[in-house]
Design a protein around this motif. Structure first.
Motif, short mmCIF file in Angstrom:
data_model
loop_
_atom_site.label_atom_id
_atom_site.label_comp_id
_atom_site.label_asym_id
_atom_site.label_seq_id
_atom_site.Cartn_x
_atom_site.Cartn_y
_atom_site.Cartn_z
N ARG A 139 32.97 32.37 8.23
CA ARG A 139 33.46 33.71 8.56
C ARG A 139 33.68 33.88 10.06
O ARG A 139 34.17 34.90 10.49
CB ARG A 139 32.45 34.78 8.11
N TYR A 140 33.24 32.91 10.83
CA TYR A 140 33.46 33.01 12.27
C TYR A 140 33.34 31.64 12.94
O TYR A 140 32.76 30.70 12.36
CB TYR A 140 32.47 33.99 12.93
N GLN A 158 45.37 32.53 14.74
CA GLN A 158 45.76 32.80 13.37
C GLN A 158 44.83 32.00 12.48
O GLN A 158 44.59 30.83 12.71
CB GLN A 158 47.20 32.36 13.13
N PHE A 166 44.64 35.98 8.79
CA PHE A 166 44.19 36.92 9.81
C PHE A 166 44.79 36.54 11.15
O PHE A 166 44.98 35.37 11.44
CB PHE A 166 42.65 36.88 9.92
N LYS A 167 45.05 37.57 11.96
CA LYS A 167 45.46 37.34 13.34
C LYS A 167 44.40 37.97 14.23
O LYS A 167 43.97 39.10 13.99
CB LYS A 167 46.80 38.02 13.63
N ARG A 168 44.01 37.25 15.23
CA ARG A 168 42.98 37.76 16.15
C ARG A 168 43.40 37.45 17.57
O ARG A 168 44.08 36.45 17.83
CB ARG A 168 41.63 37.11 15.87
N TRP A 179 36.39 36.67 11.02
CA TRP A 179 37.34 37.14 10.01
C TRP A 179 36.61 37.31 8.69
O TRP A 179 35.45 36.90 8.56
CB TRP A 179 38.48 36.12 9.85
#
Ligand SMILES: [Zn+2]
Length: 181
Positions: A139-140, A158, A166-168, A179
């Motif tokens: 998740r990270y 991405q 997800f885009k961060r 995410w």
């Protein structure tokens, strides 16, 4: 959208390079000093991280090293990149171990790099493969790029996993790329 993006990238590069001819531009990635692009993909038991960066953000120049000090800078940067488990601390839930690291930079003569798309500029691309017990559980990732490379100020990321896409955007000094739920 993509035309607009290419135009704005060309404009940025023109501003940085200040050289005629920079309009001829077919970069896949934005080349903006201080910015890096990361793509994270979970593919079965693998978690693959792709990094695309202006060489400037990594060593502070965009050509082959000219003297011993610059050679040391390059060696040290490449060593940091090869130590993938120091650079990327993946959520322990995924139980990942660092595997292959593939580095590519035409200017440094490293790997099978594409020729530089723009005169006066150079990139470094890297692929980091992690072998995981449960890659989809991640998740990270705690990303140490800002610590390792003083020239890095921003990371556009991405992420594509079974949880979605997800885009961060990370700005120095934020290290955690997170995410999902
Ligand atoms: Zn550049």
């Amino acid at each position: 959208m993509s035309l607009f993006r290419n135009l704005s990238i060309a404009a940025l590069c023109l501003g940085l390079a200040g050289v005629a001819g920079a309009q001829k531009h077919n970069h896949q990635h934005a080349h903006v000093h201080g910015q890096m692009e990361l793509t994270v993909a979970v593919d079965g038991p693998r978690l693959v991280i792709e990094l695309a960066s202006p060489l400037d953000s990594i060593v502070g120049f965009e050509r082959a090293p000219k003297n011993d000090a610059e050679k040391k800078t390059v060696e040290s940067a490449l060593a940091k990149l090869r130590a993938a488990d120091q650079l990327f601390a993946i959520d322990p839930a995924a139980r990942c171990k660092a595997g292959d690291v593939d580095l590519r930079s035409a200017a440094l003569g490293v790997g099978k790099a594409e020729p530089e798309a723009q005169a006066g500029h150079a990139d470094l691309d890297a692929t980091f493969t992690f072998e995981c017990g449960d890659a989809a559980a991640a998740r990270y990732i705690d990303v140490a790029l800002f610590t390792a490379f003083k020239g890095a100020r921003q990371i556009d990321a991405q992420i594509a996993t079974s949880q979605g896409q997800f885009k961060r955007n990370l700005k120095r000094p934020t290290a955690r790329l997170a995410w999902g739920k």
